[in-house]
Design a protein around this motif. Structure first.
Motif, PDB file in Angstrom:
ATOM      1  N   ALA A 185       0.853  -1.219   0.196  1.00 22.34           N
ATOM      2  CA  ALA A 185       0.055  -0.063  -0.034  1.00 22.34           C
ATOM      3  C   ALA A 185       0.763   1.251  -0.022  1.00 22.34           C
ATOM      4  N   PRO A 186       0.360   2.415  -0.802  1.00 22.65           N
ATOM      5  CA  PRO A 186       1.199   3.597  -0.475  1.00 22.65           C
ATOM      6  C   PRO A 186       1.349   4.203   0.773  1.00 22.65           C
ATOM      7  N   ARG A 187       2.432   4.790   1.103  1.00 19.42           N
ATOM      8  CA  ARG A 187       2.537   5.426   2.519  1.00 19.42           C
ATOM      9  C   ARG A 187       2.288   6.844   2.277  1.00 19.42           C
ATOM     10  N   PRO A 188       2.016   7.615   3.387  1.00 13.53           N
ATOM     11  CA  PRO A 188       1.511   8.964   3.421  1.00 13.53           C
ATOM     12  C   PRO A 188       2.619   9.633   2.569  1.00 13.53           C
TER      13      PRO A 188
ATOM     14  N   GLU B 236       6.784   7.349  -6.801  1.00 15.77           N
ATOM     15  CA  GLU B 236       7.622   6.374  -5.924  1.00 15.77           C
ATOM     16  C   GLU B 236       7.578   4.839  -6.428  1.00 15.77           C
ATOM     17  N   TYR B 237       6.334   4.587  -6.845  1.00 17.32           N
ATOM     18  CA  TYR B 237       5.942   3.337  -7.303  1.00 17.32           C
ATOM     19  C   TYR B 237       4.774   3.258  -8.089  1.00 17.32           C
ATOM     20  N   HIS B 238       4.821   2.181  -8.878  1.00 18.60           N
ATOM     21  CA  HIS B 238       3.614   1.781  -9.437  1.00 18.60           C
ATOM     22  C   HIS B 238       2.838   0.886  -8.496  1.00 18.60           C
ATOM     23  N   PHE B 239       1.711   1.224  -7.937  1.00 19.42           N
ATOM     24  CA  PHE B 239       0.936   0.542  -7.002  1.00 19.42           C
ATOM     25  C   PHE B 239      -0.076  -0.392  -7.916  1.00 19.42           C
ATOM     26  N   VAL B 240       0.073  -1.652  -7.676  1.00 20.81           N
ATOM     27  CA  VAL B 240      -0.724  -2.823  -8.306  1.00 20.81           C
ATOM     28  C   VAL B 240      -1.418  -3.619  -7.208  1.00 20.81           C
ATOM     29  N   ALA B 241      -2.467  -4.284  -7.714  1.00 16.56           N
ATOM     30  CA  ALA B 241      -3.086  -5.222  -6.856  1.00 16.56           C
ATOM     31  C   ALA B 241      -2.377  -6.651  -7.139  1.00 16.56           C
TER      32      ALA B 241
END
Length: 202
Positions: free
Chosen positions: A40-43, A50-55
């Motif tokens: 999960a993304p951090r605050p 920072e990242y590509h956030f994926v399931a």
């Protein structure tokens, strides 16, 4: 391959992230690879920065499709580097930097043997202990585990082309910039970047 691929690795506390951030601020031609992750993304973090956030399901489908140059599961989360993006950037003549661990570096070298490996070392175990303790975020037990992990990681230093000892941050940055600039002047790099010039003159 017209661009250079730099692989920068280091044990926790060696200053890798700080050095890479400073390098990118001064060497605009170097592009940082943005990893995919299932955590999960951090605050304060933004998708695509920072990242590509994926399931998890999408990440696993990308593994099956062979989309990753390297990937790993760390502390229950997946992290991976897009092979297509790297190949496109290098073909376009862009320098790309991967900030990964030694295991990821091994996977990268199998696909890109010409990748330039840089390992960042702390000046001593005492200084590494001081840096990890000085963060004030980890318990003594966690710090002991990090130190043990750091020693295991440092045993892989022989797998890299360059070693920078981060005693002085300014000197370490100069050294990292020197690696980047010198590698651009290597014969194969110059021949790829200036193919027309070589064809006319040589």
């Amino acid at each position: 391959m017209a661009g250079n691929l730099y692989v920068v690795a280091a044990p926790s506390g060696a200053g890798k992230t700080t050095l890479v951030r400073m390098l990118l601020a001064t060497e605009r031609a170097v592009h940082l690879s943005i990893s995919f992750t299932t955590r999960a993304p951090r605050p304060g973090e933004a998708n695509g920065r920072e990242y590509h956030f994926v399931a998890v399901d999408r990440f696993k489908s990308m593994i099956s499709a062979g989309d990753f140059l390297e990937w790993a599961e760390v502390h229950g989360n997946y992290y991976g580097t897009s092979q297509k993006w790297i190949a496109e950037q290098l073909a376009a003549g862009h320098d790309v930097l991967l900030e990964i661990d030694w295991q990821g570096a091994q996977q990268v070298r199998s696909a890109f043997p010409e990748a330039i490996g840089v390992f960042i070392l702390p000046p001593s175990m005492e200084e590494l202990t001081r840096r990890l303790t000085g963060r004030g975020t980890d318990s003594a037990e966690v710090i002991e585990r990090r130190l043990a992990a750091a020693q295991a990681e440092m045993r892989h230093v022989g797998e890299f082309d360059y070693v920078i000892i981060n005693d002085s941050l300014e000197q370490a940055l100069d050294d990292l910039r020197a690696v980047v600039r010198a590698s651009r002047l290597a014969l194969n790099a110059q021949r790829a970047r200036h193919a027309a010039l070589f064809a006319r003159m040589i």
